[in-house]
Write an enzyme that holds these catalytic residues in place. Sequence first.
Site, PDB file in Angstrom:
ATOM      1  N   GLY A  24       0.773  -1.227   0.145  1.00  0.00           N
ATOM      2  CA  GLY A  24       0.119  -0.130   0.238  1.00  0.00           C
ATOM      3  C   GLY A  24       0.692   1.402  -0.151  1.00  0.00           C
ATOM      4  N   ARG A  33      -7.988  -1.927  -1.767  1.00  0.00           N
ATOM      5  CA  ARG A  33      -7.920  -1.048  -0.407  1.00  0.00           C
ATOM      6  C   ARG A  33      -8.238   0.536  -0.802  1.00  0.00           C
ATOM      7  NH1 ARG A  33      -2.335  -2.684   2.279  1.00  0.00           N
ATOM      8  NH2 ARG A  33      -2.642  -0.971   3.365  1.00  0.00           N
ATOM      9  N   SER A  48      -6.408   7.247   5.329  1.00  0.00           N
ATOM     10  CA  SER A  48      -4.686   6.756   5.109  1.00  0.00           C
ATOM     11  C   SER A  48      -3.814   7.842   5.012  1.00  0.00           C
ATOM     12  CB  SER A  48      -4.468   5.986   3.701  1.00  0.00           C
ATOM     13  OG  SER A  48      -3.247   5.484   3.724  1.00  0.00           O
ATOM     14  N   SER A  49      -2.869   8.094   5.908  1.00  0.00           N
ATOM     15  CA  SER A  49      -1.857   9.127   5.940  1.00  0.00           C
ATOM     16  C   SER A  49      -0.960   8.771   4.711  1.00  0.00           C
ATOM     17  CB  SER A  49      -1.012   8.866   7.220  1.00  0.00           C
ATOM     18  OG  SER A  49      -0.177   7.674   7.314  1.00  0.00           O
ATOM     19  N   ASP A  55      -0.568  -0.873  12.942  1.00  0.00           N
ATOM     20  CA  ASP A  55       0.044  -2.185  12.671  1.00  0.00           C
ATOM     21  C   ASP A  55       0.402  -2.903  13.830  1.00  0.00           C
ATOM     22  OD1 ASP A  55      -0.172  -1.077  10.207  1.00  0.00           O
ATOM     23  OD2 ASP A  55       2.088  -0.689   9.686  1.00  0.00           O
ATOM     24  N   LYS A 102      -6.491  -2.894   5.727  1.00  0.00           N
ATOM     25  CA  LYS A 102      -5.117  -3.307   5.601  1.00  0.00           C
ATOM     26  C   LYS A 102      -4.981  -4.558   4.664  1.00  0.00           C
ATOM     27  CE  LYS A 102      -3.805   0.009   8.408  1.00  0.00           C
ATOM     28  NZ  LYS A 102      -2.841   1.165   7.948  1.00  0.00           N
ATOM     29  N   ARG A 160      -7.787  -6.622   9.493  1.00  0.00           N
ATOM     30  CA  ARG A 160      -7.341  -7.050  10.674  1.00  0.00           C
ATOM     31  C   ARG A 160      -7.921  -7.049  11.907  1.00  0.00           C
ATOM     32  NH1 ARG A 160      -1.300  -4.129   9.362  1.00  0.00           N
ATOM     33  NH2 ARG A 160      -1.048  -5.572   7.858  1.00  0.00           N
ATOM     34  N   LYS A 199       6.439 -10.377   3.020  1.00  0.00           N
ATOM     35  CA  LYS A 199       6.140  -8.842   2.761  1.00  0.00           C
ATOM     36  C   LYS A 199       6.831  -7.898   3.294  1.00  0.00           C
ATOM     37  CE  LYS A 199       1.964  -6.173   1.942  1.00  0.00           C
ATOM     38  NZ  LYS A 199       2.070  -4.630   2.687  1.00  0.00           N
TER      39      LYS A 199
HETATM   40  O1  LIG Z   1       3.048   5.532   5.418  1.00  0.00           O
HETATM   41  C1  LIG Z   1       3.419   4.154   5.905  1.00  0.00           C
HETATM   42  O2  LIG Z   1       4.635   3.754   5.720  1.00  0.00           O
HETATM   43  C2  LIG Z   1       2.435   3.579   6.482  1.00  0.00           C
HETATM   44  C3  LIG Z   1       1.559   4.128   7.237  1.00  0.00           C
HETATM   45  C4  LIG Z   1       0.282   3.338   7.771  1.00  0.00           C
HETATM   46  O3  LIG Z   1      -0.726   3.307   6.906  1.00  0.00           O
HETATM   47  P1  LIG Z   1      -1.960   4.267   7.340  1.00  0.00           P
HETATM   48  O4  LIG Z   1      -1.558   5.657   7.207  1.00  0.00           O
HETATM   49  O5  LIG Z   1      -2.978   3.882   6.092  1.00  0.00           O
HETATM   50  O6  LIG Z   1      -2.744   3.843   8.617  1.00  0.00           O
HETATM   51  C5  LIG Z   1       0.897   1.925   8.229  1.00  0.00           C
HETATM   52  O7  LIG Z   1      -0.332   1.435   8.529  1.00  0.00           O
HETATM   53  C6  LIG Z   1       1.086   1.271   6.938  1.00  0.00           C
HETATM   54  O8  LIG Z   1       1.853   0.046   7.467  1.00  0.00           O
HETATM   55  C7  LIG Z   1       2.404   2.017   6.463  1.00  0.00           C
HETATM   56  C1  LIG Z   2      -0.124  -2.150   6.037  1.00  0.00           C
HETATM   57  C2  LIG Z   2       0.964  -2.382   5.960  1.00  0.00           C
HETATM   58  O1  LIG Z   2       1.684  -1.878   4.707  1.00  0.00           O
HETATM   59  P1  LIG Z   2       1.249  -1.301   3.467  1.00  0.00           P
HETATM   60  O2  LIG Z   2      -0.121  -0.437   3.807  1.00  0.00           O
HETATM   61  O3  LIG Z   2       2.292  -0.662   2.776  1.00  0.00           O
HETATM   62  O4  LIG Z   2       0.599  -2.238   2.577  1.00  0.00           O
HETATM   63  C3  LIG Z   2       1.852  -3.042   7.009  1.00  0.00           C
HETATM   64  O5  LIG Z   2       3.043  -3.158   6.748  1.00  0.00           O
HETATM   65  O6  LIG Z   2       1.305  -3.656   7.938  1.00  0.00           O
END
Ligand SMILES: O=C(O)C1=C[C@@H](OP(=O)(O)O)[C@@H](O)[C@H](O)C1
Ligand SMILES: C=C(OP(=O)(O)O)C(=O)O
Length: 422
Positions: free
Chosen positions: A87, A115, A156-157, A304, A331, A335, A403
């Site tokens: 993501g 997503r 999502s950030s 996470d 995610k 989850r 992953k």
């Molecule tokens: O910017 C990043 O590296 C991430 C931001 C988070 O997602 P969200 O901002 O969608 O919560 C986190 O859950 C993801 O594993 C990694």
């Molecule tokens: C949500 C995760 O990653 P991403 O959003 O980059 O798929 C993660 O690493 O738990």
Amino acid sequence: MHSVTNAIPTGTIASIPAKAHAHRALICAALANSPSTILLSRTSKDIDATMDSLRGLGAHVIYKNNIVTVTPGPVPAKGNVVPHESGTTLRLLLPVAASICNDVDVDAKGRLPDRPLEPMLGEMKAHGVTFSQDKPPFTMTGRLQGGNFSMVGDVSSQFFSGLLLAAPQIGLSTITSTTPLQSSDYVTLTTETMRDFGVEVEHTLPDANINEAFTVPFGASFIGRDNYQIEGDWSNAAIWMVAAGMTGKPITITGMNKNSVQADRRIMQVMIDAGCDVAWDGMNVTVTGRASKPIHVDLEQMPDMLPVMAALACSISGESSFIKGARLRLKESDRLVAVANLVRDLGGTVREDGDDLYIIGSGILKGGQGDCVNDHRLVMAGTLMALISENPVTLKDSEAITKSYPDFFEDWNLLGGNAQPL
Ligand SMILES: O=C(O)C1=C[C@@H](OP(=O)(O)O)[C@@H](O)[C@H](O)C1
Ligand SMILES: C=C(OP(=O)(O)O)C(=O)O
């Protein structure tokens, strides 16, 4: 599939490089005015996805002897972004790719096409980009234009991080959060990494009248870095910290930054709240003492960590609570559902209430088969749950660990745990 027994890991383990930090550093390096070298002791499928995608946008990225050499290259007429299941790769690189290339093919695998992307696509469409359809695979056409971007803060950030990384290439851009920003530490990690590569972001904090906003000034540009060090990963260090807390057998993780801005550094406080001791010696952190007090965690800023904290909660007598988990449904798996099912399948007690999860721990699980639903963080949780299980735990979809942590089971066994492929 793996089978894990309750053999206890203990001792000292080296941290692995932070995936979140690696994504950002690689992107900044590929956009810079000169080559960079990035120190990266291990990689993973998600980090590889970012390296592959940057190659697809013209950068020369060579990973050899634990060093990534990134040489920004001419942008091809047709770009190619291949995030696989990452993501972060997808959401950071959509605006970045559109900031340098007029025509980009984008693909995605696993659950990633489903997503959420809409808030980002909407803003990109309003700033000059068109999409052949609204979820990958699609082709993006047109160059992203600078200006004012608005973004919801509770999906999502990664949308903020992506727009920030694109901003230096498109002139002055301000990104305003229309609702309180969740996972904000990840945006801070983005701005800190951008600063390391020469771009200063102005941050306006929210108050009663003003929304949170980020501005990248006109004329900012990334500069290359030599021997740029990726920090130790707090999300994965958390596995070892929780293992120590569940068993009372100490584990030391080397190469960690106590003052990191990574969201999951918050696991330190969780371990302390659970009654463990967290001690530092330079960049090494050691957890000692068995967790004994139920934990109560707001998931908005550390989404996470739920899976591994759920394992910890199973080992503590009493009810632990995990609240405000709505975004955990977005995610690699849902989850909230996946963690609840895993706990139940292994003989634990869990209560779901909307987006909150309550685990009623007894210190012991039965074991048996658990489904990791192709989610690496569920693999970590299921492995940890084996530590307090009467029977071995069989983990379906354990390959998902690649992953973020391909050598996880080797490291587990190195410390005296027992995980065998089936
Ligand atoms: O910017 C990043 O590296 C991430 C931001 C988070 O997602 P969200 O901002 O969608 O919560 C986190 O859950 C993801 O594993 C990694
Ligand atoms: C949500 C995760 O990653 P991403 O959003 O980059 O798929 C993660 O690493 O738990």
